[in-house]
Design a protein around this motif. Sequence first.
Motif, PDB file in Angstrom:
ATOM      1  N   UNK A 238       0.832  -1.205   0.000  1.00 55.12           N
ATOM      2  CA  UNK A 238       0.000   0.000   0.000  1.00 55.12           C
ATOM      3  C   UNK A 238       0.867   1.255   0.000  1.00 55.12           C
ATOM      4  N   UNK A 239       1.921   1.277   0.830  1.00 52.01           N
ATOM      5  CA  UNK A 239       2.812   2.442   0.863  1.00 52.01           C
ATOM      6  C   UNK A 239       3.512   2.616  -0.479  1.00 52.01           C
ATOM      7  N   UNK A 240       3.906   1.526  -1.099  1.00 53.31           N
ATOM      8  CA  UNK A 240       4.518   1.605  -2.423  1.00 53.31           C
ATOM      9  C   UNK A 240       3.558   2.230  -3.428  1.00 53.31           C
ATOM     10  N   UNK A 241       2.318   1.825  -3.379  1.00 53.65           N
ATOM     11  CA  UNK A 241       1.313   2.364  -4.302  1.00 53.65           C
ATOM     12  C   UNK A 241       1.120   3.866  -4.099  1.00 53.65           C
ATOM     13  N   UNK A 242       1.000   4.285  -2.847  1.00 52.02           N
ATOM     14  CA  UNK A 242       0.794   5.711  -2.571  1.00 52.02           C
ATOM     15  C   UNK A 242       2.026   6.526  -2.970  1.00 52.02           C
ATOM     16  N   UNK A 243       3.203   5.994  -2.735  1.00 50.32           N
ATOM     17  CA  UNK A 243       4.411   6.692  -3.127  1.00 50.32           C
ATOM     18  C   UNK A 243       4.550   6.820  -4.627  1.00 50.32           C
ATOM     19  N   UNK A 244       4.132   5.813  -5.355  1.00 53.09           N
ATOM     20  CA  UNK A 244       4.213   5.866  -6.814  1.00 53.09           C
ATOM     21  C   UNK A 244       3.201   6.855  -7.406  1.00 53.09           C
ATOM     22  N   UNK A 245       2.115   7.112  -6.698  1.00 56.36           N
ATOM     23  CA  UNK A 245       1.103   8.070  -7.173  1.00 56.36           C
ATOM     24  C   UNK A 245       1.542   9.520  -6.982  1.00 56.36           C
ATOM     25  N   UNK A 246       2.485   9.763  -6.129  1.00 52.87           N
ATOM     26  CA  UNK A 246       2.873  11.134  -5.764  1.00 52.87           C
ATOM     27  C   UNK A 246       3.386  11.897  -6.987  1.00 52.87           C
ATOM     28  N   UNK A 247       2.823  13.105  -7.207  1.00 51.97           N
ATOM     29  CA  UNK A 247       3.260  13.954  -8.302  1.00 51.97           C
ATOM     30  C   UNK A 247       2.608  13.652  -9.631  1.00 51.97           C
ATOM     31  N   UNK A 248       1.646  12.724  -9.681  1.00 46.26           N
ATOM     32  CA  UNK A 248       0.989  12.372 -10.939  1.00 46.26           C
ATOM     33  C   UNK A 248      -0.513  12.583 -10.800  1.00 46.26           C
ATOM     34  N   UNK A 249      -1.146  12.847 -11.919  1.00 44.94           N
ATOM     35  CA  UNK A 249      -2.597  13.023 -11.957  1.00 44.94           C
ATOM     36  C   UNK A 249      -3.219  11.905 -12.778  1.00 44.94           C
ATOM     37  N   UNK A 250      -4.397  11.419 -12.336  1.00 48.02           N
ATOM     38  CA  UNK A 250      -5.051  10.295 -12.991  1.00 48.02           C
ATOM     39  C   UNK A 250      -6.512  10.627 -13.245  1.00 48.02           C
ATOM     40  N   UNK A 251      -7.044   9.963 -14.214  1.00 49.69           N
ATOM     41  CA  UNK A 251      -8.455  10.135 -14.542  1.00 49.69           C
ATOM     42  C   UNK A 251      -9.308   9.424 -13.487  1.00 49.69           C
ATOM     43  N   UNK A 252     -10.562   9.796 -13.354  1.00 46.38           N
ATOM     44  CA  UNK A 252     -11.417   9.181 -12.326  1.00 46.38           C
ATOM     45  C   UNK A 252     -11.499   7.662 -12.440  1.00 46.38           C
ATOM     46  N   UNK A 253     -11.660   7.149 -13.659  1.00 45.36           N
ATOM     47  CA  UNK A 253     -11.765   5.692 -13.794  1.00 45.36           C
ATOM     48  C   UNK A 253     -10.455   5.009 -13.426  1.00 45.36           C
ATOM     49  N   UNK A 254      -9.328   5.690 -13.657  1.00 49.08           N
ATOM     50  CA  UNK A 254      -8.039   5.115 -13.278  1.00 49.08           C
ATOM     51  C   UNK A 254      -7.890   5.065 -11.758  1.00 49.08           C
ATOM     52  N   UNK A 255      -8.397   6.072 -11.070  1.00 50.52           N
ATOM     53  CA  UNK A 255      -8.366   6.052  -9.606  1.00 50.52           C
ATOM     54  C   UNK A 255      -9.183   4.893  -9.052  1.00 50.52           C
ATOM     55  N   UNK A 256     -10.339   4.642  -9.657  1.00 42.15           N
ATOM     56  CA  UNK A 256     -11.174   3.521  -9.206  1.00 42.15           C
ATOM     57  C   UNK A 256     -10.488   2.179  -9.469  1.00 42.15           C
ATOM     58  N   UNK A 257      -9.912   2.039 -10.659  1.00 41.18           N
ATOM     59  CA  UNK A 257      -9.209   0.796 -10.985  1.00 41.18           C
ATOM     60  C   UNK A 257      -8.015   0.581 -10.061  1.00 41.18           C
ATOM     61  N   UNK A 258      -7.324   1.659  -9.698  1.00 44.02           N
ATOM     62  CA  UNK A 258      -6.199   1.542  -8.776  1.00 44.02           C
ATOM     63  C   UNK A 258      -6.658   1.050  -7.409  1.00 44.02           C
ATOM     64  N   UNK A 259      -7.815   1.529  -6.946  1.00 42.94           N
ATOM     65  CA  UNK A 259      -8.355   1.052  -5.676  1.00 42.94           C
ATOM     66  C   UNK A 259      -8.705  -0.425  -5.709  1.00 42.94           C
TER      67      UNK A 259
END
Length: 682
Positions: A238-259
């Motif tokens: 989970x920490x790896x995932x949150x760290x990899x998201x830092x500084x990037x923007x994603x579309x709404x459907x991509x945020x849902x798929x990531x969850x």
Amino acid sequence: MLRAAAASGASAAGVAAAASSNTQDDPGAGSRRDPAHDAPRTFAWDESAASARDSRDDSHADTDTDTDSAPTTRRDARERHAAGSRGRGRKKPSAARGARSAAAAAAVGTAAAAAAGASSAARAADDNGSAHDEKSTGHEPGRARRHSSRLGESFPSLVGWTSLSTLLPGVGLLRTRFRPAGLIVFGLFVITLLVGLVYLLVKGPVRAVATIVASPSLLNFLAIAAVLVAVIWILVMVVSHLGLRRGHRYRPWQNKMAGVLVVSLALIIGIPLGVGSVFARVQSDTVASLFGDSTGKAHSAEDLWADKPYINVFLMGRDNGDDREGTRPDTMLVASIDTKTGNAALISVPRNLAFPVFPEGSELEKAWPDGFRPSGDSSEDLINAVWQWGEQNPDQIGNAHGLEPGMWTTMQAVEGSLGLKLDYWASVDMAGFEDVVDAIGGVKIDVERPIPMGGGKSMSGVKNEIYGWVDPGPQTLKGKDALWYVRSREGSDNYDRMCRQQRMLKTTLEQVDPQEIATAYPKLANSATRNIATSIPQNEIPAFIELALMMQKGDVTTVQINNDVTPTYDPDYDVLHKWILGEVKGASDGEETPKPTNDGSKSQESEDSADSTEDSTEDTATEEPADSADGSTDEAGAEADATEAATPGEPNAEGKCYPKGFKPGDDFPGYPGPNGGTGEQG
């Protein structure tokens, strides 16, 4: 003259602004310019300077208002130059003052142009990304964090590294600001794998696993460790995932798929480790409650039995039914196993073996020097009656070594009668047998004839009703049907029954699937603690696991004690001992079973009459009309067929078992047909 000086200063400011803009566009060019090139100029611009100014982006026009007075054509430049010359001629006394004013104006223009150039460069850097921003300010670190320039552009990378972090914990952290923690986690993971691999290579896979599953303390440690590892692993992912998201923007459907991805990966990590923790805890409780206390450190089969070519294990099936007073052995077998090859002789002990003897020098041998003869009747003083006598007379059996008096007395009778030293024992209640068969998904077997469920007579002499049948033919027998296949007596005899028991054990051993056992293990373990007892100590479990695997690859020979060996109603135990030793030696070498040394002095009918006192059946009377129903049947031919029948208790060439006088294809009395039974076979 003052106006000319101001114009000259503005001209110099324009040149400085153009130079500043060119410097921002090409940082390396500034270091190559001559110092004289940067001095303020009071003459007309050349074509290259004008071209550079005209090519600038329209978006920067609002920052160049301070340079509007700069000359735009050669004509303007000449006119302003001429005006300046005329002014200097008329006001020579003010030349010095005008020069100072022009210099000040030039300085102001230069500063304004520099500020405008810096603002323009900043906007250009914003447009071109963090790399240009780094060059314009000069204060960013050398390895700046990467940002996606487009919305959702880095989503594939996010999915890939998060998934890889699930497979290799800590790898995802290497791409974040938690790189040191990632190195530590991944290093520990690699070290753990290497230690486990070395352990498997040194001890061998079978011995390594057997050592673990036989130690309650180690199993409890692994159960706790599995839960902790699952929590840490999921947290790292989970920490790896949150760290990899830092500084990037994603579309709404991509945020849902990531969850969804994170939740799925957490389940992939947690479920196997959670199930492993539960299994380790169940195995720990089972080992602690089922097996005896450890007598030392764990040994392999090779080390434990280095000086023992054979071990003899007494196996007993107990029937604690409601119509029973106490417990009576329902099935008794001795497995004599070669500790080097896994070849085994499976010896069935007849329940109606009369006047059993006890080991020489034992308390029971002193109490019964001529064999077990409480009544002197060969139809009552049987080996399966020893249990009840021992329970009723515990003071006459000597030291039972912590066992039930009946169990100890029965084991002593088997040991003395067969001439084999029993090293271990295990008893299984009939309910436990059903659970074992169900746990492995049933036993595939070709049932040779209809098998009645029920029948016979109770201990009070009342005839039992037949309430179902095991149909003949190839099928998979589940627990209830498998139980009646091995214990049914209706229309049968002890030898046929022992033959079916041995056949079921051999078939089950061949079909045991570790995966099916593992799937049903919690239920099987719960049943085992209630229905199975054994003398095997915990530290010897690894050796027995190795031996069981060898037995699957080895040969199992069935051995029957019948009247062709010695009369069971009045046995010659010296003859029996010699024959048993020959059987064990032949099974160990993989040779064919030697022929009996005694063909018996009485017919099988005498043995049947001895057996009928306990479980009397009416199959003989029922079969007689069936045999004589066809008037054209040749009685002499029927007698010849009976004479040619196989030895009692021995399977035929196809490995099937039949009672005396029954031939394959014969109708079985009372069988209603395949659709009339109520068995569960499939």
